[in-house]
Design a protein around this motif. Structure first.
Motif, PDB file in Angstrom:
ATOM      1  N   ALA A  77      -5.966  -8.323 -15.290  1.00 54.14           N
ATOM      2  CA  ALA A  77      -6.885  -9.130 -16.106  1.00 54.14           C
ATOM      3  C   ALA A  77      -7.235 -10.433 -15.403  1.00 54.14           C
ATOM      4  O   ALA A  77      -8.387 -10.882 -15.432  1.00 54.14           O
ATOM      5  N   ARG A  78      -6.280 -11.047 -14.749  1.00 51.60           N
ATOM      6  CA  ARG A  78      -6.550 -12.298 -14.034  1.00 51.60           C
ATOM      7  C   ARG A  78      -7.423 -12.065 -12.796  1.00 51.60           C
ATOM      8  O   ARG A  78      -8.008 -13.010 -12.267  1.00 51.60           O
ATOM      9  N   ALA A 221       4.840  -6.291  -5.727  1.00 52.15           N
ATOM     10  CA  ALA A 221       4.253  -5.408  -4.712  1.00 52.15           C
ATOM     11  C   ALA A 221       3.550  -4.224  -5.372  1.00 52.15           C
ATOM     12  O   ALA A 221       2.485  -3.789  -4.918  1.00 52.15           O
ATOM     13  N   SER A 222       4.124  -3.708  -6.448  1.00 52.30           N
ATOM     14  CA  SER A 222       3.490  -2.614  -7.189  1.00 52.30           C
ATOM     15  C   SER A 222       2.213  -3.092  -7.874  1.00 52.30           C
ATOM     16  O   SER A 222       1.174  -2.420  -7.825  1.00 52.30           O
ATOM     17  N   HIS A 223       2.287  -4.251  -8.501  1.00 47.62           N
ATOM     18  CA  HIS A 223       1.104  -4.799  -9.185  1.00 47.62           C
ATOM     19  C   HIS A 223      -0.043  -5.035  -8.204  1.00 47.62           C
ATOM     20  O   HIS A 223      -1.201  -4.680  -8.474  1.00 47.62           O
ATOM     21  N   GLN A 224       0.273  -5.631  -7.057  1.00 45.11           N
ATOM     22  CA  GLN A 224      -0.767  -5.953  -6.080  1.00 45.11           C
ATOM     23  C   GLN A 224      -1.328  -4.693  -5.421  1.00 45.11           C
ATOM     24  O   GLN A 224      -2.519  -4.635  -5.082  1.00 45.11           O
ATOM     25  N   ALA A 225      -0.486  -3.666  -5.225  1.00 46.38           N
ATOM     26  CA  ALA A 225      -0.977  -2.397  -4.666  1.00 46.38           C
ATOM     27  C   ALA A 225      -1.982  -1.761  -5.621  1.00 46.38           C
ATOM     28  O   ALA A 225      -3.010  -1.216  -5.189  1.00 46.38           O
ATOM     29  N   ALA A 226      -1.692  -1.824  -6.922  1.00 46.51           N
ATOM     30  CA  ALA A 226      -2.629  -1.279  -7.916  1.00 46.51           C
ATOM     31  C   ALA A 226      -3.944  -2.051  -7.889  1.00 46.51           C
ATOM     32  O   ALA A 226      -5.032  -1.451  -7.929  1.00 46.51           O
ATOM     33  N   GLN A 236     -14.753  -4.355  -5.115  1.00 43.96           N
ATOM     34  CA  GLN A 236     -14.582  -5.736  -5.541  1.00 43.96           C
ATOM     35  C   GLN A 236     -13.618  -6.455  -4.589  1.00 43.96           C
ATOM     36  O   GLN A 236     -12.809  -5.813  -3.913  1.00 43.96           O
ATOM     37  N   SER A 237     -13.725  -7.752  -4.537  1.00 44.59           N
ATOM     38  CA  SER A 237     -12.848  -8.543  -3.672  1.00 44.59           C
ATOM     39  C   SER A 237     -11.977  -9.499  -4.483  1.00 44.59           C
ATOM     40  O   SER A 237     -11.473 -10.496  -3.954  1.00 44.59           O
ATOM     41  N   SER A 238     -11.811  -9.212  -5.755  1.00 43.43           N
ATOM     42  CA  SER A 238     -11.060 -10.108  -6.635  1.00 43.43           C
ATOM     43  C   SER A 238      -9.583 -10.137  -6.261  1.00 43.43           C
ATOM     44  O   SER A 238      -9.021  -9.146  -5.795  1.00 43.43           O
ATOM     45  N   THR A 239      -8.968 -11.296  -6.465  1.00 36.62           N
ATOM     46  CA  THR A 239      -7.549 -11.461  -6.182  1.00 36.62           C
ATOM     47  C   THR A 239      -6.859 -12.069  -7.392  1.00 36.62           C
ATOM     48  O   THR A 239      -7.502 -12.622  -8.288  1.00 36.62           O
TER      49      THR A 239
END
Length: 283
Positions: A77-78, A221-226, A236-239
């Motif tokens: 969401a962020r 690491a799991s959240h960022q991989a998703a 998209q290039s959102s971070t």
């Protein structure tokens, strides 16, 4: 002794207040809505003032609940995604009787509610699920072509092919060997690793270091991989710089209440240790 008790009581109150600040701050900048549809409790998180953003269904595993999946929801969401979580029948706050064949219907209910949210682009949808939920989301991705991506965390089984589900990412913790084996079999059935997102046939296996079946849910690491996989799917290039620390805040909250309760009960040290071990309440 009385002054010491007063200081300890003040410390416990400060711990409780700090924990609530951390929990509430995790929702800052987000739209959070709760629903109940067909007796299914649902929770929706999206960026404030978002317009036409991709929507993601997030499904928990067996004996879990939507609360365990909130780390993924907050990170996504962020980063600009609208997310929908729910409690499957017989899980969490859902009092419906658990029936395996109804779980897919639970997902469909969540999908219908997600599509009604004003921030969601109905043409850009994805799925993420853990363990039991991974099988449900992979099956949904196979049966319904409207989903552009599926992410299976600690995957169980599904009839994966080289074409379906579209853009499949598999994740497993380095300490959950059986699920690594499941993921490897699914990857082979899906045609092996590739990055052909445009065709919808991209495939990937991510081994999350130092994680097992539950801790993977709280692993950044799991959240960022998703997030990386969804960004590649939707171009998209959102971070997101958010790191999910809610479990630490909940632990701090519990510590504060235990400390406060033991002080108010007037327990000596031996009794206090017994209180903490048994989670007793003041009579």
């Amino acid at each position: 002794m009385k002054r010491l008790r007063q200081l300890l009581l003040l410390l416990s109150i400060l711990l409780i207040g700090l924990s609530w600040w951390g929990i509430i701050a995790a929702r800052s900048g987000l739209v959070v809505r709760s629903f109940e549809q067909e007796s299914i409790p649902l929770m929706y998180l999206a960026p404030q003032q978002a317009q036409a953003v991709p929507g993601v269904l997030i499904a928990h595993g067996y004996a879990g609940s939507k609360q365990l999946m909130l780390g993924y929801a907050h990170v996504l969401a962020r980063a600009g995604y609208a997310t929908m979580l729910w409690d499957f029948d017989g899980h969490g706050a859902n009092s419906n009787q658990l029936q395996r064949f109804e779980l897919q219907q639970n997902l469909n209910v969540a999908l219908n509610v997600l599509l009604k949210q004003p921030e969601v682009d109905r043409t850009r949808l994805a799925l993420l699920g853990h363990s039991m939920g991974s099988g449900i989301v992979m099956s949904a991705g196979i049966e319904q072509v409207l989903f552009a991506a599926a992410i299976a965390v600690s995957p169980t089984g599904a009839s994966v092919t080289s074409q379906a589900p579209r853009n499949l990412q598999l994740q497993a913790g380095s300490w959950e060997g059986r699920f690594i084996a499941n993921a490897q079999q699914l990857l082979a059935a899906g045609g092996g690793s590739n990055d052909n997102f445009a065709a919808g046939t991209a495939r990937e296996l991510v081994i999350v270091p130092n994680a097992e079946h539950i801790t993977i849910l709280f692993n950044d690491a799991s959240h960022q991989a998703a997030l990386r996989w969804l960004n590649a799917t939707f171009n998209q290039s959102s971070t997101s710089n958010y790191v999910d620390r809610r479990m630490g805040w909940y632990g701090l909250h519990l510590l504060g209440w235990l400390d406060r309760a033991s002080i108010l009960c007037g327990l000596d040290k031996v009794e206090e240790q017994f209180f903490i071990a048994n989670l007793m309440e003041c009579p």
